[in-house]
Design a protein around this motif. Structure first.
Motif, PDB file in Angstrom:
ATOM      1  N   ILE A  93       0.839  -1.216   0.000  1.00 20.61           N
ATOM      2  CA  ILE A  93       0.000   0.000   0.000  1.00 20.61           C
ATOM      3  C   ILE A  93       0.864   1.252   0.000  1.00 20.61           C
ATOM      4  O   ILE A  93       1.867   1.314   0.712  1.00 20.61           O
ATOM      5  CB  ILE A  93      -0.889   0.078   1.260  1.00 20.61           C
ATOM      6  N   PHE A  95       0.152   5.026   1.037  1.00 22.90           N
ATOM      7  CA  PHE A  95      -0.880   5.847   1.658  1.00 22.90           C
ATOM      8  C   PHE A  95      -0.805   7.282   1.155  1.00 22.90           C
ATOM      9  O   PHE A  95       0.239   7.736   0.689  1.00 22.90           O
ATOM     10  CB  PHE A  95      -0.712   5.848   3.177  1.00 22.90           C
ATOM     11  N   ASN A  97      -0.701   9.957   2.896  1.00 20.19           N
ATOM     12  CA  ASN A  97       0.338  10.709   3.611  1.00 20.19           C
ATOM     13  C   ASN A  97       1.644   9.911   3.660  1.00 20.19           C
ATOM     14  O   ASN A  97       2.514  10.201   4.457  1.00 20.19           O
ATOM     15  CB  ASN A  97      -0.137  11.077   5.013  1.00 20.19           C
ATOM     16  N   ALA A  99       2.897   7.581   5.098  1.00 21.33           N
ATOM     17  CA  ALA A  99       3.074   6.751   6.296  1.00 21.33           C
ATOM     18  C   ALA A  99       4.445   6.098   6.349  1.00 21.33           C
ATOM     19  O   ALA A  99       4.581   4.921   6.655  1.00 21.33           O
ATOM     20  CB  ALA A  99       1.965   5.687   6.379  1.00 21.33           C
ATOM     21  N   LEU A 100       5.489   6.872   6.051  1.00 19.29           N
ATOM     22  CA  LEU A 100       6.851   6.353   6.215  1.00 19.29           C
ATOM     23  C   LEU A 100       7.175   6.317   7.701  1.00 19.29           C
ATOM     24  O   LEU A 100       6.681   7.152   8.455  1.00 19.29           O
ATOM     25  CB  LEU A 100       7.853   7.253   5.481  1.00 19.29           C
ATOM     26  N   PHE A 101       8.013   5.349   8.108  1.00 21.12           N
ATOM     27  CA  PHE A 101       8.379   5.274   9.522  1.00 21.12           C
ATOM     28  C   PHE A 101       9.367   6.395   9.819  1.00 21.12           C
ATOM     29  O   PHE A 101      10.484   6.381   9.296  1.00 21.12           O
ATOM     30  CB  PHE A 101       8.972   3.908   9.835  1.00 21.12           C
ATOM     31  N   PRO A 102       8.971   7.369  10.652  1.00 23.58           N
ATOM     32  CA  PRO A 102       9.788   8.584  10.810  1.00 23.58           C
ATOM     33  C   PRO A 102      11.118   8.322  11.514  1.00 23.58           C
ATOM     34  O   PRO A 102      12.040   9.104  11.371  1.00 23.58           O
ATOM     35  CB  PRO A 102       8.907   9.507  11.649  1.00 23.58           C
ATOM     36  N   HIS A 103      11.216   7.217  12.270  1.00 19.95           N
ATOM     37  CA  HIS A 103      12.435   6.964  13.034  1.00 19.95           C
ATOM     38  C   HIS A 103      13.415   6.071  12.284  1.00 19.95           C
ATOM     39  O   HIS A 103      14.395   5.625  12.848  1.00 19.95           O
ATOM     40  CB  HIS A 103      12.084   6.358  14.384  1.00 19.95           C
ATOM     41  N   MET A 104      13.105   5.798  11.016  1.00 22.93           N
ATOM     42  CA  MET A 104      14.008   4.949  10.247  1.00 22.93           C
ATOM     43  C   MET A 104      14.499   5.707   9.012  1.00 22.93           C
ATOM     44  O   MET A 104      13.779   6.524   8.452  1.00 22.93           O
ATOM     45  CB  MET A 104      13.267   3.693   9.762  1.00 22.93           C
ATOM     46  N   TYR A 112      12.076  -2.703   5.615  1.00 24.38           N
ATOM     47  CA  TYR A 112      11.175  -3.132   6.694  1.00 24.38           C
ATOM     48  C   TYR A 112      10.373  -4.386   6.336  1.00 24.38           C
ATOM     49  O   TYR A 112      10.344  -5.359   7.081  1.00 24.38           O
ATOM     50  CB  TYR A 112      10.223  -1.988   7.049  1.00 24.38           C
ATOM     51  N   GLY A 113       9.745  -4.348   5.173  1.00 22.07           N
ATOM     52  CA  GLY A 113       8.910  -5.477   4.768  1.00 22.07           C
ATOM     53  C   GLY A 113       9.738  -6.721   4.517  1.00 22.07           C
ATOM     54  O   GLY A 113       9.296  -7.848   4.772  1.00 22.07           O
ATOM     55  N   LYS A 146      11.649  12.867   7.057  1.00 22.53           N
ATOM     56  CA  LYS A 146      11.309  14.291   7.175  1.00 22.53           C
ATOM     57  C   LYS A 146      12.322  15.184   6.450  1.00 22.53           C
ATOM     58  O   LYS A 146      12.092  16.367   6.266  1.00 22.53           O
ATOM     59  CB  LYS A 146      11.178  14.696   8.643  1.00 22.53           C
ATOM     60  N   GLN A 147      13.475  14.603   6.051  1.00 19.18           N
ATOM     61  CA  GLN A 147      14.468  15.391   5.321  1.00 19.18           C
ATOM     62  C   GLN A 147      14.213  15.353   3.814  1.00 19.18           C
ATOM     63  O   GLN A 147      14.984  15.908   3.046  1.00 19.18           O
ATOM     64  CB  GLN A 147      15.866  14.846   5.612  1.00 19.18           C
ATOM     65  N   ARG A 160       9.080   1.084  -0.839  1.00 16.29           N
ATOM     66  CA  ARG A 160       8.864   0.238   0.331  1.00 16.29           C
ATOM     67  C   ARG A 160       7.782  -0.802   0.040  1.00 16.29           C
ATOM     68  O   ARG A 160       7.903  -1.964   0.402  1.00 16.29           O
ATOM     69  CB  ARG A 160       8.448   1.112   1.527  1.00 16.29           C
ATOM     70  N   ALA A 161       6.703  -0.339  -0.654  1.00 16.95           N
ATOM     71  CA  ALA A 161       5.605  -1.246  -0.954  1.00 16.95           C
ATOM     72  C   ALA A 161       6.020  -2.286  -1.997  1.00 16.95           C
ATOM     73  O   ALA A 161       5.617  -3.446  -1.937  1.00 16.95           O
ATOM     74  CB  ALA A 161       4.391  -0.462  -1.441  1.00 16.95           C
TER      75      ALA A 161
ATOM     76  N   MET B   1      19.674  19.418  10.178  1.00 18.04           N
ATOM     77  CA  MET B   1      18.476  19.613   9.335  1.00 18.04           C
ATOM     78  C   MET B   1      17.908  21.004   9.579  1.00 18.04           C
ATOM     79  O   MET B   1      17.734  21.438  10.716  1.00 18.04           O
ATOM     80  CB  MET B   1      17.436  18.530   9.702  1.00 18.04           C
ATOM     81  N   ASP B 183       0.838   8.406  13.803  1.00 16.05           N
ATOM     82  CA  ASP B 183      -0.056   8.269  12.664  1.00 16.05           C
ATOM     83  C   ASP B 183      -0.592   6.835  12.607  1.00 16.05           C
ATOM     84  O   ASP B 183       0.189   5.896  12.518  1.00 16.05           O
ATOM     85  CB  ASP B 183       0.764   8.609  11.399  1.00 16.05           C
ATOM     86  N   ASN B 185      -1.837   5.273  10.326  1.00 15.61           N
ATOM     87  CA  ASN B 185      -1.455   4.611   9.086  1.00 15.61           C
ATOM     88  C   ASN B 185      -0.151   3.827   9.228  1.00 15.61           C
ATOM     89  O   ASN B 185       0.099   2.896   8.463  1.00 15.61           O
ATOM     90  CB  ASN B 185      -1.284   5.635   7.948  1.00 15.61           C
ATOM     91  N   LEU B 186       0.695   4.238  10.201  1.00 16.20           N
ATOM     92  CA  LEU B 186       1.976   3.553  10.355  1.00 16.20           C
ATOM     93  C   LEU B 186       1.765   2.088  10.723  1.00 16.20           C
ATOM     94  O   LEU B 186       2.442   1.204  10.202  1.00 16.20           O
ATOM     95  CB  LEU B 186       2.842   4.249  11.406  1.00 16.20           C
ATOM     96  N   LEU B 193       3.042  -4.578   5.165  1.00 12.65           N
ATOM     97  CA  LEU B 193       4.375  -5.022   4.767  1.00 12.65           C
ATOM     98  C   LEU B 193       4.703  -6.398   5.340  1.00 12.65           C
ATOM     99  O   LEU B 193       5.817  -6.883   5.178  1.00 12.65           O
ATOM    100  CB  LEU B 193       5.430  -4.003   5.224  1.00 12.65           C
ATOM    101  N   TYR B 287      12.647  10.953  17.092  1.00 11.83           N
ATOM    102  CA  TYR B 287      11.548  10.096  16.628  1.00 11.83           C
ATOM    103  C   TYR B 287      10.229  10.841  16.578  1.00 11.83           C
ATOM    104  O   TYR B 287       9.392  10.592  15.737  1.00 11.83           O
ATOM    105  CB  TYR B 287      11.376   8.910  17.581  1.00 11.83           C
ATOM    106  N   ALA B 290       8.006  13.772  13.612  1.00 11.02           N
ATOM    107  CA  ALA B 290       7.819  13.176  12.286  1.00 11.02           C
ATOM    108  C   ALA B 290       7.106  14.151  11.375  1.00 11.02           C
ATOM    109  O   ALA B 290       6.236  14.854  11.821  1.00 11.02           O
ATOM    110  CB  ALA B 290       7.012  11.905  12.408  1.00 11.02           C
TER     111      ALA B 290
END
Lengths: 371, 290
Positions: A93, A95, A97, A99-104, A112-113, A146-147, A160-161, B1, B183, B185-186, B193, B287, B290
């Motif tokens: 999927i 999404f 928005n 829905a990327l994992f912000p801490h990775m 991830y998958g 976020k960068q 990713r999908a 950043m 979120d 959705n996460l 996945l 973290y 986000a």
């Protein structure tokens, strides 16, 4: 890139067919999805098009396994999906928005998958590298989501999908958050990647241009029901319902009554005059009240003679075309889009004109709503 | 950043902030900072009549095994209470996000109830529950599960449970805030996945909740250490923690310099623990944005 291409050519299609069989989602007496059946071929890109609340997102979540449908079946390849949780459906999927994992990092996001499926570490590395090359972001693999710009984030979400080689790729309004110029680039990009990967894809959108330009076939949904399921040109040229005609593209509508049926139809308009139309797609009888749908580009203006009489309200020269808004005697506005010759000026507001159709075969009629 | 455009476009409001902070700043200077300075000066006297300056009070504490044991027991008590709060609070916060609105109101009320009750009333309630003739012992005796009453009151276990109940809101509220910010959705993306519920929790939910965990632990820890009444009434005379220790020195023994020194050592020790917590918080901060 090279490695990825090689693998792709070795196995040209990773996609599977998807069958949605009379799927229904009920919330009390309300039908979010009402007996929708779709047959999607392997490698095909199908758009679910409709206004908000038409059930397209619900249907997507049913395919993904986030919602268990009240009735009907979802079959991917030759496997019945009913009751399977999302993590066992092999469905990717993207999404709205992302829905990327912000801490990775984006590399970790893509991996991830693969990690969840227990793919060996070195195999993971190769696959992540291939995917980063495919989305042309290999130079920033260690950045965090976020960068990244919106377009880059979207490409990461897609990678990713696709990294896990899903049987079906679901795209939930993936372009809604992008600005217009970037949107077209990304539409082309995603279509390219989807073709290259041979993935079957379902795109949910409320944007008709997006659906028409990207999809092999378009499923138009309204109030939970499937209105039409056909290639984009057919949906546009031969809409099966008044809703499709007005939702996809623009249409001028005029009420009238059928006076003759012989291959094509003749309708007496309420504002006077007869108009010839193509054979109705929904059966009507002589004497029935109907709505006549005319697309602006199928109308022409003349100074006098036959046609619907009206007064020019406004003329907009749009470069390749000129759009006029014409007010008819009963106060309706008709939009007329004509090709513009070099130097041609719009007609002056207030001038009397006649509106004609370019031919009966492009004008549709639908039974008037019972009211 | 680089900062995001939104923060870049904000006007500079530092001038306003400083002006508006003055009343509170003045309040703190008069009623917090000044007494603290006085306390520090008192701690530097070598005798109870406060005539000679010196560091003997600090030396006395730091070279005395009994005092160090009290300090260690107090800091450890905080760790135990915090751990119990986290252990019970995380599932509670997790459940909170997944129940309908009316159930959320009930849960929040239950969590906040200890804060709305007087500390003395609440503590005596625990004595009634944990006592030899208390609810738990009576119930267990009636059921024939035990032959003689269990010792629950005046034990460290009793203190930990009673403190955890009181401090629970300080843990649960930051956790709920942190979980709400994730979120939804996460979790869906993770499932699509191929990740199961546990993998999603360990790899996505927990790392993203860390700032809330740190904040909750910090609040709970600080509050548990200084909960004088609960520590004393539920713990009884056998267990001595820092707040009671310094109270005895000040009020009973009139040894003000030593009590002041105990305060300062306690303050520094707690400060050290909190600084470590805070550093963990800084690390996990990335973290959250986000």
């Amino acid at each position: 890139m090279q490695g990825f291409r090689r693998r792709m050519t070795a196995a040209p299609s990773t996609g599977q067919s998807l069958v949605i069989d009379a799927v229904t989602q009920r919330y009390g007496a309300f039908f979010a999805v009402d007996h929708v059946s779709l047959d999607i071929k392997a490698g095909e890109l199908v758009a679910l098009l409709g206004p908000s609340g038409c059930g397209k997102t619900t249907l997507l979540r049913i395919i993904a396994g986030f919602i268990l449908q009240s009735e009907g079946h979802v079959v991917i390849g030759d496997r019945l999906m009913d009751g399977l949780p999302p993590n066992r459906r092999e469905v990717g999927i993207v999404f709205q928005n992302y829905a990327l994992f912000p801490h990775m990092t984006i590399a970790d996001n893509i991996a991830y998958g693969l990690a969840a499926r227990g793919v060996a570490a070195d195999e993971q590395k190769t696959r992540v590298k291939d995917m980063l090359a495919l989305i042309k972001l290999d130079h920033i693999a260690d950045r965090f989501p976020k960068q990244l710009s919106g377009g880059q984030q979207q490409r990461v979400a897609l990678a990713r999908a696709l990294a896990v080689k899903p049987n079906i790729l679901l795209l939930d309004e993936p372009f809604a958050a992008l600005d217009k110029n970037l949107r077209l680039d990304m539409q082309i990009e995603i279509k390219r990647i989807q073709r290259l990967a041979g993935t079957t894809a379902v795109l949910v959108t409320h944007d008709q241009e997006e659906a028409l330009s990207m999809a092999d076939r378009v499923a138009v949904l309204n109030a939970g029901r499937l209105e039409q399921y056909a290639p984009p040109t057919e949906v546009y040229d031969a809409p099966k319902s008044l809703f499709v005609n007005t939702f996809v593209g623009t249409a001028n509508t005029l009420p009238g009554k059928v006076v003759a049926l012989n291959g094509e139809a003749t309708v007496a308009l309420d504002i006077g005059g007869d108009i010839k139309t193509r054979a109705p797609t929904v059966p009507v009888a002589v004497g029935d009240r109907v709505t006549v749908c005319m697309r602006p580009e199928h109308l022409r203006l003349a100074d006098s003679g036959e046609g619907i009489a009206g007064i020019v309200e406004m003329g907009l020269p749009l470069g390749p075309s000129i759009v006029h808004e014409v007010r008819t005697a009963d106060g309706r506005a008709l939009k007329v889009t004509e090709p513009r010759a070099a130097g041609a000026q719009p007609r002056a507001p207030g001038s009397a004109v006649r509106v004609r159709t370019v031919g009966a075969n492009v004008i549709s009629i639908f039974p008037a709503a019972a009211a | 950043m680089a900062a995001t455009p939104t923060t870049q476009n904000l006007p500079t409001v530092t001038a306003y902030e400083l002006k508006l902070a003055w009343p509170l700043g003045a309040f703190f200077i008069v009623f917090f900072l000044a007494p603290l300075v006085l306390l520090f000066i008192v701690s530097l006297y070598t005798d109870t009549t406060m005539t000679h300056f010196g560091l003997t009070q600090y030396a006395k504490f730091l070279l005395d095994p009994f005092s160090l044991k009290v300090l260690g027991a107090t800091l450890w008590l905080g760790v135990e209470v915090t751990a119990l709060c986290l252990l019970l609070g995380f599932p509670l916060a997790y459940v909170y996000l997944r129940v309908p609105g009316w159930a959320q109101s009930v849960l929040i009320l239950i969590v906040l109830l200890p804060l709305l009750t007087s500390v003395v009333v609440r503590t005596f309630a625990w004595i009634v529950i944990l006592g030899r003739q208390g609810i738990i012992n009576t119930a267990l005796l009636e059921l024939g599960l035990i032959d003689s009453p269990l010792r629950l009151l005046y034990t460290e276990g009793g203190v930990i449970v009673a403190l955890a109940q009181v401090q629970m809101p300080l843990m649960v509220l930051p956790l709920i805030t942190a979980l709400t910010r994730i979120d939804p959705n996460l979790a869906d993306a993770s499932a699509a996945l191929g990740a199961g519920a546990w993998r999603t929790f360990w790899k996505v939910t927990l790392p993203l909740t860390l700032p809330g965990v740190i904040a909750g632990c910090l609040l709970t820890y600080a509050a548990a250490l200084s909960a004088f009444i609960t520590q004393t009434l539920v713990g009884g005379g056998q267990m001595l923690f820092m707040p009671m220790y310094l109270y005895q020195q000040a009020s009973t023994l009139n040894n003000w310099p030593f009590a002041a020194a105990i305060s300062f050592i306690f303050l520094v020790a707690v400060f050290a623990v909190i600084t470590v917590f805070n550093m963990l918080g800084k690390i996990s901060q990335g973290y959250a944005n986000a």
